[in-house]
Design a protein around this motif. Structure first.
Motif, PDB file in Angstrom:
ATOM      1  N   ARG A 101       0.329   3.784  -3.235  1.00 57.91           N
ATOM      2  CA  ARG A 101      -0.359   5.162  -2.728  1.00 57.91           C
ATOM      3  C   ARG A 101       0.774   6.309  -3.046  1.00 57.91           C
ATOM      4  O   ARG A 101       0.476   7.396  -3.459  1.00 57.91           O
ATOM      5  N   LEU A 149       1.010  -1.157   0.062  1.00 60.08           N
ATOM      6  CA  LEU A 149      -0.073  -0.050  -0.036  1.00 60.08           C
ATOM      7  C   LEU A 149       0.974   1.276   0.077  1.00 60.08           C
ATOM      8  O   LEU A 149       0.536   2.263  -0.535  1.00 60.08           O
ATOM      9  N   SER A 187     -11.465  -5.946  -2.364  1.00 55.82           N
ATOM     10  CA  SER A 187     -11.905  -4.794  -1.541  1.00 55.82           C
ATOM     11  C   SER A 187     -11.353  -3.504  -2.493  1.00 55.82           C
ATOM     12  O   SER A 187     -11.948  -2.454  -2.545  1.00 55.82           O
ATOM     13  N   PHE A 188     -10.324  -3.644  -3.183  1.00 52.80           N
ATOM     14  CA  PHE A 188     -10.237  -2.637  -4.237  1.00 52.80           C
ATOM     15  C   PHE A 188     -10.916  -2.784  -5.614  1.00 52.80           C
ATOM     16  O   PHE A 188     -11.158  -1.673  -6.150  1.00 52.80           O
ATOM     17  N   ARG A 248     -14.378  -1.107  -6.301  1.00 53.75           N
ATOM     18  CA  ARG A 248     -14.546   0.202  -6.369  1.00 53.75           C
ATOM     19  C   ARG A 248     -14.296   0.735  -7.756  1.00 53.75           C
ATOM     20  O   ARG A 248     -14.483   1.838  -8.009  1.00 53.75           O
ATOM     21  N   GLU A 269      -8.240   4.269  -4.862  1.00 53.48           N
ATOM     22  CA  GLU A 269      -8.615   5.158  -3.751  1.00 53.48           C
ATOM     23  C   GLU A 269      -8.633   6.564  -4.095  1.00 53.48           C
ATOM     24  O   GLU A 269      -9.105   7.288  -3.458  1.00 53.48           O
ATOM     25  N   LYS A 270      -7.672   6.866  -5.251  1.00 51.92           N
ATOM     26  CA  LYS A 270      -7.541   8.535  -5.761  1.00 51.92           C
ATOM     27  C   LYS A 270      -8.275   8.859  -6.578  1.00 51.92           C
ATOM     28  O   LYS A 270      -8.268  10.176  -7.049  1.00 51.92           O
ATOM     29  N   ARG A 271      -9.499   8.056  -7.065  1.00 49.72           N
ATOM     30  CA  ARG A 271     -10.021   8.411  -8.195  1.00 49.72           C
ATOM     31  C   ARG A 271     -11.097   9.739  -7.767  1.00 49.72           C
ATOM     32  O   ARG A 271     -11.566   9.954  -6.813  1.00 49.72           O
ATOM     33  N   PRO A 314      -4.442  -0.443  -5.772  1.00 51.99           N
ATOM     34  CA  PRO A 314      -5.197   0.559  -5.093  1.00 51.99           C
ATOM     35  C   PRO A 314      -5.001   2.087  -5.289  1.00 51.99           C
ATOM     36  O   PRO A 314      -5.527   2.933  -4.774  1.00 51.99           O
TER      37      PRO A 314
END
Ligand code: UDP
Length: 402
Positions: free
Chosen positions: A104, A100, A158-159, A162, A129-131, A126
């Protein structure tokens, strides 16, 4: 130089360029961002390199970014890759943290602004998360997901959930998820250095340079040195074949930036091949496209004895060159090889040996299977078909948003 798109003749682009252009017209100017974890080595980099100019020719604005990782990160993501392909994994807190933190940091470093984003494989997963904003995000998985390690898949899932959609290479890789899932077969570019027609003189000169005899039948496997590709199994099969039939074996491969296990597997292969002057283990740089092209053209039989395979572009490449292929009964290999028509599917060392030998001893059968293989690829696995699939999916996502 004109457009790359115009260089595909009717043979390679059945359905004509105009069809692609009609499909692309409403997407003109679309900023299409692809992210993966290596520019060279392996099938994903190979395909992206060739897709970018075609999207450009069609009026889109494609961009390709890379995850910059540490060795520790690529160790972790390689174990993730193996877990997705079915190997047990104990996912530790340290592994999650490494993964991560690097993902990230990359997501923060890179410009992710685009009208559509395609994230390839687990390394950058991952990023979602930043979309921000309305642009659709697609997770494109190139890995054999038919039997993933459960715990790891739950983590990665879990990613993935999304995203707006996921793309898999085969129907059996789709997972239970609420997001739409699409099937896009990978493809090869017939106009790339790896696949362009090549003069016999260049083929011969290349063999000479690589130290491979040109006057004996060649059994070839081209692959990263990866256990799932079973190069040691190929050596064992070859040793059985050679008891009765004259041939040389060439195992050609290199590493990929995101694959740290290569050196260990290469050592295993070298030790399995030790003392046999007819086994040529060639370590090639990632730029060796013409060398691989020449080897595939020189081969009598091409082998891809994988035990797991996302798709197996090496099979596609060999078929396009009119070669019969003996492949492991797994993943995309089983989609490409129609057993008994354009090659043979095998699930053991003995099976591989038997089929390789059959092809070495029956040149007519080998030629006929090679012709069938080329036709199968022409209809199904050329890059122009992948471009079309992407355009259809992007259109669908655009309409859905409206
Ligand atoms: N390849 C290469 N050099 C190597 C090994 C492989 O250029 O040393 C190429 C190969 O020709 C093919 C791709 O990398 O185009 C491998 O794709 P495939 O789907 O067979 O396997 P992956 O490496 O993606 O698991």
């Amino acid at each position: 130089m004109g457009r790359l798109l115009d260089q595909y003749g009717e043979e390679m682009l059945p359905g004509r360029t105009e069809r692609l252009e009609r499909l692309a017209a409403p997407l003109a100017g679309l900023r299409l961002l692809h992210v993966n974890s290596t520019k060279v080595g392996g099938g994903v980099a190979e395909m992206l390199q060739r897709l970018m100019p075609l999207f450009e020719d069609l009026g889109l604005r494609p961009r390709w970014e890379i995850v910059e990782g540490t060795p520790a990160f690529f160790d972790v993501t390689k174990s993730f890759h193996n877990a997705l392909q079915g190997k047990n994994l104990v996912l530790t807190a340290a592994m999650r943290e490494t993964y991560l933190a690097v993902a990230r940091a990359n997501a923060a470093r890179l410009d992710l602004s685009a009208d559509a984003v395609v994230i390839h494989d687990p390394q950058p997963a991952p990023f979602v998360e930043k979309r921000e904003g309305p642009a659709p995000w697609i997770w494109r998985c190139h890995i054999d997901l038919s039997r993933p390690d459960r715990e790891f898949w739950e983590f990665l899932r879990s990613f993935v959930v999304r995203y707006d959609a996921a793309i898999f290479s085969l129907p059996q890789f789709a997972r239970r998820m609420a997001i739409p899932q699409f099937l896009v077969w990978p493809s090869i570019d017939p106009l790339s250095d790896k696949n362009l027609p090549m003069a016999p003189e260049e083929v011969e000169a290349t063999l000479r340079r690589l130290g491979v005899p040109a006057d004996r039948p060649i059994v070839l496997q081209v692959s990263r040195f990866d256990r799932f590709k079973d190069p040691v199994g190929v050596v064992k099969a070859f040793r059985l074949v050679r008891r009765r039939t004259d041939a040389v074996l060439v195992l050609a491969g290199g590493g990929a930036d995101d694959d740290p296990e290569g050196a260990a597997v290469l050592a295993e292969v070298r030790s399995a091949a030790e003392g046999d002057p007819d086994i040529h283990v060639l370590l090639l740089p990632p730029t060796a496209h013409r060398e691989i092209n020449a080897l595939q053209r020189a081969a009598t039989v091409v082998v891809q004895k994988s035990t797991r395979e996302g798709f197996g572009l090496t099979v596609t490449e060999a078929m396009w060159k009119g070669k019969p292929v003996v492949g492991g009964l797994t993943g995309g290999i089983a989609t490409q090889i129609v057993h008994g028509l354009n090659g043979f599917l095998v699930s053991s060392v003995e099976g591989a040996a038997f089929r390789i030998q059959t092809l070495l001893e029956n040149p007519d059968l080998a030629r006929q299977m090679g012709e069938e293989g080329r036709e199968h690829v022409r209809r199904n696995f050329l890059i122009t078909r992948s471009v079309r699939d992407y355009l259809v999916l992007l259109t669908w996502l655009k309409e859905r948003r409206r």
